[in-house]
Design a protein around this motif. Structure first.
Motif, PDB file in Angstrom:
ATOM      1  N   ALA A 114      12.648   6.440  -3.118  1.00 50.52           N
ATOM      2  CA  ALA A 114      12.327   7.778  -3.615  1.00 50.52           C
ATOM      3  C   ALA A 114      11.318   7.682  -4.740  1.00 50.52           C
ATOM      4  CB  ALA A 114      13.594   8.482  -4.105  1.00 50.52           C
ATOM      5  N   ASP A 115      10.642   8.795  -4.978  1.00 57.21           N
ATOM      6  CA  ASP A 115       9.680   8.909  -6.071  1.00 57.21           C
ATOM      7  C   ASP A 115      10.440   9.285  -7.339  1.00 57.21           C
ATOM      8  OD1 ASP A 115       7.700   9.618  -7.882  1.00 57.21           O
ATOM      9  OD2 ASP A 115       6.502  10.709  -6.406  1.00 57.21           O
ATOM     10  N   GLY A 127      11.931   3.399 -10.826  1.00 62.83           N
ATOM     11  CA  GLY A 127      10.704   2.626 -10.713  1.00 62.83           C
ATOM     12  C   GLY A 127      10.975   1.158 -10.892  1.00 62.83           C
ATOM     13  N   SER A 128      11.987   0.675 -10.223  1.00 58.21           N
ATOM     14  CA  SER A 128      12.536  -0.665 -10.462  1.00 58.21           C
ATOM     15  C   SER A 128      11.595  -1.788 -10.057  1.00 58.21           C
ATOM     16  CB  SER A 128      13.871  -0.821  -9.732  1.00 58.21           C
ATOM     17  OG  SER A 128      13.746  -0.428  -8.371  1.00 58.21           O
ATOM     18  N   GLY A 129      10.693  -1.525  -9.116  1.00 60.32           N
ATOM     19  CA  GLY A 129       9.728  -2.541  -8.729  1.00 60.32           C
ATOM     20  C   GLY A 129      10.296  -3.603  -7.805  1.00 60.32           C
ATOM     21  N   TYR A 158       9.415   3.830  -4.906  1.00 60.22           N
ATOM     22  CA  TYR A 158       8.756   4.382  -3.716  1.00 60.22           C
ATOM     23  C   TYR A 158       7.844   3.367  -3.054  1.00 60.22           C
ATOM     24  CZ  TYR A 158       4.219   5.433  -6.012  1.00 60.22           C
ATOM     25  OH  TYR A 158       2.993   5.360  -6.627  1.00 60.22           O
ATOM     26  N   ASP A 159       7.755   2.170  -3.629  1.00 61.99           N
ATOM     27  CA  ASP A 159       6.956   1.121  -3.020  1.00 61.99           C
ATOM     28  C   ASP A 159       7.772   0.461  -1.908  1.00 61.99           C
ATOM     29  OD1 ASP A 159       4.440  -0.867  -3.638  1.00 61.99           O
ATOM     30  OD2 ASP A 159       6.194  -1.943  -2.890  1.00 61.99           O
ATOM     31  N   GLU A 160       7.213   0.466  -0.692  1.00 64.89           N
ATOM     32  CA  GLU A 160       7.972  -0.025   0.459  1.00 64.89           C
ATOM     33  C   GLU A 160       8.342  -1.492   0.332  1.00 64.89           C
ATOM     34  OE1 GLU A 160       5.052   1.499   0.499  1.00 64.89           O
ATOM     35  OE2 GLU A 160       4.935   3.062   2.021  1.00 64.89           O
ATOM     36  N   VAL A 161       7.443  -2.297  -0.254  1.00 69.22           N
ATOM     37  CA  VAL A 161       7.748  -3.721  -0.431  1.00 69.22           C
ATOM     38  C   VAL A 161       8.905  -3.890  -1.405  1.00 69.22           C
ATOM     39  CG1 VAL A 161       6.857  -5.928  -1.270  1.00 69.22           C
ATOM     40  CG2 VAL A 161       5.419  -4.470   0.155  1.00 69.22           C
ATOM     41  N   ALA A 162       8.883  -3.117  -2.487  1.00 70.24           N
ATOM     42  CA  ALA A 162       9.969  -3.190  -3.467  1.00 70.24           C
ATOM     43  C   ALA A 162      11.304  -2.827  -2.826  1.00 70.24           C
ATOM     44  CB  ALA A 162       9.670  -2.259  -4.642  1.00 70.24           C
ATOM     45  N   THR A 221      -1.465  -2.701   3.449  1.00 75.57           N
ATOM     46  CA  THR A 221      -1.692  -3.948   2.697  1.00 75.57           C
ATOM     47  C   THR A 221      -3.087  -4.008   2.083  1.00 75.57           C
ATOM     48  OG1 THR A 221      -2.441  -5.159   4.659  1.00 75.57           O
ATOM     49  CG2 THR A 221      -0.074  -5.214   4.156  1.00 75.57           C
ATOM     50  N   GLU A 222      -3.912  -2.990   2.339  1.00 77.50           N
ATOM     51  CA  GLU A 222      -5.263  -2.954   1.781  1.00 77.50           C
ATOM     52  C   GLU A 222      -5.340  -2.089   0.525  1.00 77.50           C
ATOM     53  OE1 GLU A 222      -7.487  -4.959   2.951  1.00 77.50           O
ATOM     54  OE2 GLU A 222      -6.130  -5.585   4.557  1.00 77.50           O
ATOM     55  N   LEU A 223      -4.231  -1.463   0.161  1.00 77.63           N
ATOM     56  CA  LEU A 223      -4.205  -0.608  -1.029  1.00 77.63           C
ATOM     57  C   LEU A 223      -3.305  -1.249  -2.071  1.00 77.63           C
ATOM     58  CD1 LEU A 223      -5.035   2.123  -2.337  1.00 77.63           C
ATOM     59  CD2 LEU A 223      -2.928   3.086  -1.381  1.00 77.63           C
ATOM     60  N   PRO A 224      -3.851  -1.669  -3.220  1.00 85.06           N
ATOM     61  CA  PRO A 224      -3.013  -2.314  -4.231  1.00 85.06           C
ATOM     62  C   PRO A 224      -1.976  -1.368  -4.804  1.00 85.06           C
ATOM     63  CG  PRO A 224      -5.322  -2.139  -4.967  1.00 85.06           C
ATOM     64  CD  PRO A 224      -5.240  -1.534  -3.619  1.00 85.06           C
ATOM     65  N   SER A 225      -0.849  -1.916  -5.210  1.00 85.79           N
ATOM     66  CA  SER A 225       0.201  -1.113  -5.836  1.00 85.79           C
ATOM     67  C   SER A 225       0.619  -1.745  -7.153  1.00 85.79           C
ATOM     68  CB  SER A 225       1.421  -0.989  -4.918  1.00 85.79           C
ATOM     69  OG  SER A 225       2.314  -2.067  -5.084  1.00 85.79           O
ATOM     70  N   ALA A 226       1.068  -0.909  -8.071  1.00 83.17           N
ATOM     71  CA  ALA A 226       1.475  -1.390  -9.389  1.00 83.17           C
ATOM     72  C   ALA A 226       2.628  -2.375  -9.284  1.00 83.17           C
ATOM     73  CB  ALA A 226       1.868  -0.206 -10.268  1.00 83.17           C
ATOM     74  N   ALA A 227       3.591  -2.097  -8.406  1.00 82.66           N
ATOM     75  CA  ALA A 227       4.756  -2.977  -8.280  1.00 82.66           C
ATOM     76  C   ALA A 227       4.328  -4.384  -7.895  1.00 82.66           C
ATOM     77  CB  ALA A 227       5.737  -2.408  -7.249  1.00 82.66           C
ATOM     78  N   ARG A 228       3.361  -4.473  -6.974  1.00 89.44           N
ATOM     79  CA  ARG A 228       2.946  -5.789  -6.499  1.00 89.44           C
ATOM     80  C   ARG A 228       2.015  -6.480  -7.491  1.00 89.44           C
ATOM     81  NH1 ARG A 228       2.318  -2.657  -1.679  1.00 89.44           N
ATOM     82  NH2 ARG A 228       0.050  -2.947  -1.762  1.00 89.44           N
ATOM     83  N   VAL A 229       1.178  -5.709  -8.197  1.00 90.65           N
ATOM     84  CA  VAL A 229       0.352  -6.303  -9.248  1.00 90.65           C
ATOM     85  C   VAL A 229       1.238  -6.852 -10.357  1.00 90.65           C
ATOM     86  CG1 VAL A 229      -1.374  -5.835 -11.040  1.00 90.65           C
ATOM     87  CG2 VAL A 229      -1.669  -4.865  -8.753  1.00 90.65           C
ATOM     88  N   TYR A 230       2.274  -6.101 -10.735  1.00 92.93           N
ATOM     89  CA  TYR A 230       3.231  -6.542 -11.761  1.00 92.93           C
ATOM     90  C   TYR A 230       3.938  -7.805 -11.302  1.00 92.93           C
ATOM     91  CZ  TYR A 230       6.969  -5.951 -15.285  1.00 92.93           C
ATOM     92  OH  TYR A 230       7.851  -6.121 -16.329  1.00 92.93           O
ATOM     93  N   ASP A 231       4.306  -7.839 -10.023  1.00 96.02           N
ATOM     94  CA  ASP A 231       4.937  -9.039  -9.470  1.00 96.02           C
ATOM     95  C   ASP A 231       4.003 -10.243  -9.599  1.00 96.02           C
ATOM     96  OD1 ASP A 231       6.970 -10.409  -7.630  1.00 96.02           O
ATOM     97  OD2 ASP A 231       5.149 -10.581  -6.439  1.00 96.02           O
ATOM     98  N   TYR A 232       2.723 -10.032  -9.335  1.00 95.29           N
ATOM     99  CA  TYR A 232       1.741 -11.110  -9.465  1.00 95.29           C
ATOM    100  C   TYR A 232       1.636 -11.584 -10.913  1.00 95.29           C
ATOM    101  CZ  TYR A 232      -2.764 -13.510  -9.525  1.00 95.29           C
ATOM    102  OH  TYR A 232      -3.758 -14.437  -9.716  1.00 95.29           O
TER     103      TYR A 232
END
Length: 265
Positions: free
Chosen positions: A130-131, A80-82, A107-111, A14-25
């Motif tokens: 998967a990647d 890369g569905s996010g 590949y983002d676990e939250v996604a 949770t300390e490393l930002p990810s594109a999927a979560r930034v996009y969600d924001y």
């Protein structure tokens, strides 16, 4: 201190930002952490209309899926569905055709975790952890082979994904492997952020994302157009997102995203 919600598996950093979560924001979602919001605010400082750009890209996704449905395609592979937000591929497709089948890949676990929760009870949609830059693994995944019939046209989606793939990972070759696996009549929808119109602002976005899990690599119109090699690009061609088969007047919408849809003949 981490803002780890109870549902977040221990394996997620949770300390490393990810594109999927930034996009969600940027889309106004709630499936993001403090580090993602910090990066998101940096993006918005560099690009005040970043939320509008994200929304414009999302609107293209909707129009592309409906176009594919109109062309008779009823099965989709979303790479890369996010993180699932309102207007997911399965929601769009299954509203038009309840029998439409969808496979999400990320590949983002939250996604993946949220997709699994969202898709519970939906027998025509699934998610694969998967990647997307490793097509041989994606295409051989049991869930993909079970859900999709590669003897019939498939709608392949890589929306807001390729600008996270550096040249050394050979995005053209990755895409070509997926296209090779598709039967004739399949449609491929792509979108890609560009710095063509705002080089300074986009350089600041790259800087904001460089220490995240997903650094960004913007490409020109010519570079992005080359990714449709071997496909028949449908009208109106490779254009900015608001101008691809618009449903309303988009004159004031941002044009920092190039999009297009190609048909495998």
């Amino acid at each position: 201190m981490s803002d780890r919600p109870a549902w977040v598996p221990d394996s997620i950093n949770t300390e490393l930002p990810s594109a999927a979560r930034v996009y969600d924001y940027l889309l106004g979602g709630g499936h993001n952490f403090a580090v993602d919001r910090v990066v998101g605010e940096k993006v918005l400082q560099a690009l005040p209309n970043g939320g509008q750009i994200a929304g414009s890209n999302r609107a293209f996704l909707r129009r592309a899926v409906l176009f594919m449905i109109d062309q008779g395609i009823t099965q989709f592979l979303d790479l890369g569905s996010g993180i699932p937000t309102v207007g997911n591929v399965h929601e769009i497709a299954q509203q038009a055709d309840p029998n439409a089948r969808v496979v999400y890949v990320d590949y983002d676990e939250v996604a993946v975790t949220h997709s699994e929760l969202l898709l519970q009870g939906n027998e025509n949609a699934t998610v694969v952890a998967a990647d997307a830059t490793k097509p041989e693994r994606v295409l051989s995944a049991p869930a993909v082979r079970k859900m999709l019939d590669f003897g019939k046209p498939v709608g392949l989606l890589m929306v807001a994904v390729l600008h996270f793939v550096p040249d050394e990972k050979k995005p053209h070759e990755v895409l070509a492997q997926y296209i090779d696996a598709l039967p004739s009549g399949s449609l491929v929808a792509l979108s890609h952020l560009t710095a063509d119109g705002k080089p300074e602002e986009m350089a600041a976005v790259v800087e904001a994302m460089k220490n995240s899990r997903d650094p960004m690599y913007f490409r020109s119109h010519g570079e992005f157009s080359g990714m449709f090699e071997g496909l028949e690009v449908v009208e109106p061609g490779v254009v900015s997102a608001p101008h691809w088969r618009p449903e309303v007047d988009y004159d004031t919408s941002p044009d920092d995203v190039y999009v297009g849809v190609g048909r495998k003949v």
